[in-house]
Design a protein around this motif. Structure first.
Motif, PDB file in Angstrom:
ATOM      1  N   THR A  32       0.943  -1.175  -0.082  1.00  0.00           N
ATOM      2  CA  THR A  32      -0.043  -0.122   0.025  1.00  0.00           C
ATOM      3  C   THR A  32       0.966   1.335  -0.133  1.00  0.00           C
ATOM      4  OG1 THR A  32      -1.800  -1.326   1.282  1.00  0.00           O
ATOM      5  CG2 THR A  32      -1.770   1.232   1.095  1.00  0.00           C
ATOM      6  N   LEU A  33       1.866   1.202   0.774  1.00  0.00           N
ATOM      7  CA  LEU A  33       2.874   2.482   0.997  1.00  0.00           C
ATOM      8  C   LEU A  33       3.646   2.519  -0.513  1.00  0.00           C
ATOM      9  CD1 LEU A  33       3.670   2.211   4.644  1.00  0.00           C
ATOM     10  CD2 LEU A  33       2.748   3.946   3.597  1.00  0.00           C
ATOM     11  N   TYR A  34       3.883   1.258  -1.002  1.00  0.00           N
ATOM     12  CA  TYR A  34       4.737   1.307  -2.285  1.00  0.00           C
ATOM     13  C   TYR A  34       4.021   2.283  -3.266  1.00  0.00           C
ATOM     14  CZ  TYR A  34       7.539  -0.111  -6.243  1.00  0.00           C
ATOM     15  OH  TYR A  34       8.525  -0.084  -7.267  1.00  0.00           O
ATOM     16  N   MET A  35       2.516   2.006  -3.360  1.00  0.00           N
ATOM     17  CA  MET A  35       1.921   2.522  -4.337  1.00  0.00           C
ATOM     18  C   MET A  35       1.554   3.995  -3.859  1.00  0.00           C
ATOM     19  SD  MET A  35       0.930  -0.098  -6.047  1.00  0.00           S
ATOM     20  CE  MET A  35      -0.505   0.251  -7.055  1.00  0.00           C
ATOM     21  N   VAL A  36       1.666   4.424  -2.719  1.00  0.00           N
ATOM     22  CA  VAL A  36       1.438   5.705  -2.289  1.00  0.00           C
ATOM     23  C   VAL A  36       2.872   6.578  -2.783  1.00  0.00           C
ATOM     24  CG1 VAL A  36       1.329   7.527  -0.329  1.00  0.00           C
ATOM     25  CG2 VAL A  36      -0.185   5.407  -0.273  1.00  0.00           C
ATOM     26  N   PHE A  37       3.982   5.883  -2.471  1.00  0.00           N
ATOM     27  CA  PHE A  37       5.323   6.566  -2.561  1.00  0.00           C
ATOM     28  C   PHE A  37       5.445   6.750  -4.237  1.00  0.00           C
ATOM     29  CE2 PHE A  37       7.298   4.198   1.319  1.00  0.00           C
ATOM     30  CZ  PHE A  37       6.675   5.144   2.045  1.00  0.00           C
ATOM     31  N   GLU A  38       4.896   5.783  -5.067  1.00  0.00           N
ATOM     32  CA  GLU A  38       5.059   5.791  -6.419  1.00  0.00           C
ATOM     33  C   GLU A  38       4.359   7.233  -6.963  1.00  0.00           C
ATOM     34  OE1 GLU A  38       4.918   2.449  -9.945  1.00  0.00           O
ATOM     35  OE2 GLU A  38       2.876   3.126  -9.339  1.00  0.00           O
ATOM     36  N   ALA A  39       3.072   7.334  -6.535  1.00  0.00           N
ATOM     37  CA  ALA A  39       2.376   8.259  -6.876  1.00  0.00           C
ATOM     38  C   ALA A  39       2.845   9.619  -6.497  1.00  0.00           C
ATOM     39  CB  ALA A  39       0.795   8.210  -6.186  1.00  0.00           C
ATOM     40  N   LEU A  40       3.493   9.609  -5.266  1.00  0.00           N
ATOM     41  CA  LEU A  40       4.094  10.984  -4.974  1.00  0.00           C
ATOM     42  C   LEU A  40       5.356  11.112  -5.770  1.00  0.00           C
ATOM     43  CD1 LEU A  40       4.572  10.373  -1.002  1.00  0.00           C
ATOM     44  CD2 LEU A  40       3.379  12.522  -2.126  1.00  0.00           C
ATOM     45  N   GLU A  41       6.074  10.142  -6.362  1.00  0.00           N
ATOM     46  CA  GLU A  41       7.462  10.326  -7.024  1.00  0.00           C
ATOM     47  C   GLU A  41       6.741  10.699  -8.427  1.00  0.00           C
ATOM     48  OE1 GLU A  41      11.432   9.955  -7.964  1.00  0.00           O
ATOM     49  OE2 GLU A  41      10.362  10.160  -6.234  1.00  0.00           O
ATOM     50  N   ASN A  42       5.816  10.142  -8.844  1.00  0.00           N
ATOM     51  CA  ASN A  42       5.389  10.669 -10.147  1.00  0.00           C
ATOM     52  C   ASN A  42       4.610  11.999 -10.411  1.00  0.00           C
ATOM     53  OD1 ASN A  42       6.405   8.380 -11.358  1.00  0.00           O
ATOM     54  ND2 ASN A  42       4.660   7.263 -10.813  1.00  0.00           N
ATOM     55  N   GLY A  43       4.444  12.796  -9.109  1.00  0.00           N
ATOM     56  CA  GLY A  43       3.822  13.919  -8.937  1.00  0.00           C
ATOM     57  C   GLY A  43       2.398  13.888  -9.254  1.00  0.00           C
ATOM     58  N   HIS A  44       1.492  12.741  -9.096  1.00  0.00           N
ATOM     59  CA  HIS A  44       0.159  12.702  -9.067  1.00  0.00           C
ATOM     60  C   HIS A  44      -0.392  13.055  -7.831  1.00  0.00           C
ATOM     61  CE1 HIS A  44       0.845  11.231 -12.988  1.00  0.00           C
ATOM     62  NE2 HIS A  44       1.049  10.035 -12.413  1.00  0.00           N
ATOM     63  N   ILE A  45       0.204  13.184  -6.762  1.00  0.00           N
ATOM     64  CA  ILE A  45      -0.023  13.453  -5.396  1.00  0.00           C
ATOM     65  C   ILE A  45       0.836  14.294  -4.510  1.00  0.00           C
ATOM     66  CG2 ILE A  45      -2.233  11.555  -5.276  1.00  0.00           C
ATOM     67  CD1 ILE A  45      -0.145  10.194  -3.067  1.00  0.00           C
ATOM     68  N   SER A  46       0.625  14.960  -3.933  1.00  0.00           N
ATOM     69  CA  SER A  46       1.685  15.572  -2.880  1.00  0.00           C
ATOM     70  C   SER A  46       1.346  15.006  -1.268  1.00  0.00           C
ATOM     71  CB  SER A  46       1.600  16.962  -2.984  1.00  0.00           C
ATOM     72  OG  SER A  46       0.701  17.656  -2.116  1.00  0.00           O
ATOM     73  N   LYS A  47       2.232  15.528  -0.446  1.00  0.00           N
ATOM     74  CA  LYS A  47       2.144  15.147   0.751  1.00  0.00           C
ATOM     75  C   LYS A  47       0.948  16.028   1.418  1.00  0.00           C
ATOM     76  CE  LYS A  47       6.882  13.567   1.885  1.00  0.00           C
ATOM     77  NZ  LYS A  47       7.946  13.622   2.661  1.00  0.00           N
ATOM     78  N   SER A  48       0.656  16.962   0.959  1.00  0.00           N
ATOM     79  CA  SER A  48      -0.547  17.885   1.501  1.00  0.00           C
ATOM     80  C   SER A  48      -1.990  17.599   0.622  1.00  0.00           C
ATOM     81  CB  SER A  48      -0.206  19.292   1.331  1.00  0.00           C
ATOM     82  OG  SER A  48      -0.001  19.586   0.009  1.00  0.00           O
ATOM     83  N   SER A  49      -1.740  16.598  -0.185  1.00  0.00           N
ATOM     84  CA  SER A  49      -3.306  16.162  -0.856  1.00  0.00           C
ATOM     85  C   SER A  49      -4.037  15.274   0.309  1.00  0.00           C
ATOM     86  CB  SER A  49      -2.810  15.162  -1.817  1.00  0.00           C
ATOM     87  OG  SER A  49      -2.267  15.792  -2.971  1.00  0.00           O
ATOM     88  N   ARG A  50      -5.266  15.769   0.176  1.00  0.00           N
ATOM     89  CA  ARG A  50      -6.170  15.369   1.298  1.00  0.00           C
ATOM     90  C   ARG A  50      -7.030  14.130   0.708  1.00  0.00           C
ATOM     91  NH1 ARG A  50      -5.401  18.674   5.567  1.00  0.00           N
ATOM     92  NH2 ARG A  50      -6.760  17.286   6.687  1.00  0.00           N
TER      93      ARG A  50
END
Length: 433
Positions: free
Chosen positions: A56-74
């Protein structure tokens, strides 16, 4: 020279009694060369429990790395997410949590409600996200892993192997070094709540920087550990421990024995990055061709798998103490219980109302009573004046029994007792009866 602070206290065999435990599996992999340093039932199917959240976290990290989400996304919390069973953060439906806080919550408290919220946010539904997770597993060379949910609560079709979990641990460190420190977070504060990491070896074993614990009654106590010290690097997996402490002790033994055998040479880069899978982004399922793992990467050998029947229960983490097999003293205690200890457990109808402490939720009253017996012994004097009792409840058509203690004069008294229990690695929470 001893490499690890806890190594001196371990006096158990890595294989002693393991064959008698059908849930047990373990592997140690050199994270620089991919060489398997130790393996036992490493390719047999096991339930991942909350090790699922590594993916689950791998998928989150990938989305962050690709710029599709940010740490501030809700991330919104749906009714479905809020209804998940413990462990959970307990946010209300309609509320939101930032991606950054969601990562902290998954890495420490291992909250099931937040896992489901992440799945719905990135996949549109948990079912679609689970397929994305499975696709990603194949792309990483995890040939024996299938996901059906994002949190690891029991599902008979959600299975993995110790070898696959080692691959995932290596992939997380290789592909997302910028986010990997999350796994070494020992305490975090999210939504005003102080969250402690379930991995009790952090800070106690030199060089350990994560990764994840997991427990359901069907899986036993699981742990994936990443260790870097003296120019060496390993990822080790123990699955199916009988208790949290026995699992931890066995992990320390494996690290102490096999870390000195790891190579100081090699640069890692063992797991191919799945570039041909569509990047993880909110509400977009992955598609595309699966890339093969890098040459030399550790891959599962073809072996028969062992079927395990699932058992449905809450995710509760409670520590106790041996190796893959109970110690003679523990067996003696269990024999005394079997031969007829006095039953001091009351039913809910005879217990006064007020603040109580819950330590588990199980499938039968007998299991709940047995759990209370063990907890009372492990708690020492903390629960000396408390009254153990069981309470039946239904969830989605399944009957469960809560294991609880009553007799606290106030909310502060119940919470104080629970905090003292947590200091002994006994999971719990205070609630008004």
């Amino acid at each position: 020279m001893a490499l690890f602070a806890m190594a001196a206290v371990v006096a158990l065999s890595a294989t002693g009694g393991a064959s008698a435990n059908s849930k047990y599996a373990a592997i140690v992999v050199d994270a620089k060369t991919g060489k398997t340093l130790y393996a036992r039932y490493a390719d047999s199917h096991r339930f991942p429990a909350s090790l699922t959240k590594m993916m689950t976290l791998y998928m989150v990290f990938e989305a962050l790395e690709n710029g599709h989400i940010s740490k501030s996304s809700r991330i919104p919390i749906s009714k479905n997410a809020a209804a998940e069973q413990p462990s959970k953060l307990g946010l209300k439906p309609g509320s939101t949590i930032t991606v950054g806080d969601a990562i902290l919550t998954l890495a420490t408290k291992s909250a099931n409600d937040i896992s489901t919220a992440v799945a719905e946010y990135l996949g549109g539904s948990e079912t679609k996200f689970a397929q994305m997770m499975t696709n990603k597993a194949r792309a990483l060379g995890m040939k024996s892993t299938t996901f059906r949910n994002a949190h690891g609560l029991p599902n008979k079709h959600q299975k993995t192997t110790a070898r696959d979990m080692a691959r995932l641990g290596i992939a997380l460190r290789e592909h997302f070094p910028q986010y990997y420190d999350y796994f070494s977070t020992r305490v975090a504060t999210v939504a005003g709540k102080r969250l402690g990491n379930h991995n009790r070896l952090l800070g106690r074993v030199r060089g350990m920087d994560g990764i994840k614990t997991g427990y359901t009654r069907a899986s036993g106590f699981n742990l994936v550990s990443s260790v870097e010290a003296d120019g060496r690097s390993i990822v080790a997996v123990v699955m199916g421990g009988r208790t949290a402490n026995s699992r931890n002790a066995h992990m320390v033994e494996l690290i102490s024995k096999y870390m000195p055998r790891a190579s100081r040479r090699g640069r890692g880069d063992l797991i191919a990055e799945p570039r041909t899978i569509s990047p993880t982004r909110p509400v977009v399922a992955s598609t595309g061709r699966i890339e093969l793992p890098a040459k030399g990467a550790p891959t599962p050998d073809a072996r028969p798998v062992e079927d395990i029947d699932p058992v449905y229960t809450d995710k509760i983490v409670v520590a106790a103490a041996p190796a893959p097999q109970p110690t003679p003293a523990a067996r003696a205690v269990e024999m005394q219980i079997a031969e007829g200890d006095v039953d001091m457990v009351e039913t809910a109808s005879t217990v006064p109302s007020g603040w109580v402490v819950q330590v588990a939720s199980l499938l039968s009253e007998a299991e709940a009573r047995s759990f209370l017996d063990r907890t009372s012994r492990e708690a020492g004097g903390i629960l000396a004046n408390a009254t153990p009792f069981t309470e039946k409840f239904d969830n989605k058509g399944t009957h469960y029994w809560r294991a609880r203690y009553a007799g606290f004069s106030s909310k502060n008294a119940a919470r104080g007792a629970c905090n003292a229990l947590k200091a002994r690695d006994i999971a719990c929470y205070a609630v008004q009866q």
